[in-house]
Write a protein that holds these residues in place. Sequence first.
Motif, short mmCIF file in Angstrom:
data_model
loop_
_atom_site.label_atom_id
_atom_site.label_comp_id
_atom_site.label_asym_id
_atom_site.label_seq_id
_atom_site.Cartn_x
_atom_site.Cartn_y
_atom_site.Cartn_z
N VAL A 14 0.85 -1.20 0.00
CA VAL A 14 0.00 0.00 0.00
C VAL A 14 0.87 1.24 0.00
O VAL A 14 0.59 2.22 -0.72
CB VAL A 14 -0.97 -0.01 1.21
N TRP A 15 1.95 1.24 0.79
CA TRP A 15 2.84 2.41 0.83
C TRP A 15 3.48 2.63 -0.54
O TRP A 15 3.54 3.76 -1.03
CB TRP A 15 3.93 2.20 1.88
N ALA A 16 4.00 1.54 -1.17
CA ALA A 16 4.63 1.68 -2.49
C ALA A 16 3.61 2.15 -3.52
O ALA A 16 3.92 3.01 -4.37
CB ALA A 16 5.24 0.35 -2.91
N ALA A 21 1.54 6.45 -6.98
CA ALA A 21 0.39 7.27 -7.36
C ALA A 21 0.66 8.75 -7.12
O ALA A 21 0.21 9.60 -7.90
CB ALA A 21 -0.84 6.82 -6.56
N THR A 22 1.42 9.07 -6.07
CA THR A 22 1.70 10.46 -5.76
C THR A 22 2.77 11.05 -6.67
O THR A 22 2.60 12.14 -7.22
CB THR A 22 2.15 10.60 -4.29
N PHE A 23 3.87 10.33 -6.82
CA PHE A 23 5.02 10.89 -7.54
C PHE A 23 5.18 10.38 -8.96
O PHE A 23 6.06 10.82 -9.68
CB PHE A 23 6.31 10.60 -6.76
#
Length: 90
Positions: A14-16, A21-23
């Motif tokens: 989930v973190w990856a 998705a953000t960067f």
Amino acid sequence: MTAGQLDTVINAYVWADTQIATFGPGVILAVAFRLVWRGTWRALDRIAAARETVTRSRNQATPDTQPGTDQNALHTCTAIWNTSHRKEKP
């Protein structure tokens, strides 16, 4: 896998996924670049250590692999034996 290990794997995924998705895909490129960079430096360090080992082994004095070929000691002993004056008793 235990429940705790499974939870850790899911949280890492989930973190990856959030980071990508953000960067954007640049994160993957940056991680790949970092891995190649680290691998290159480790390889260079190992090559330098191997080169140093080879240089040290080349600079060491090599042991005599053919004993008996140095005749200087034998010639010296023979010369001393032949020049010494022995007195024989009758």
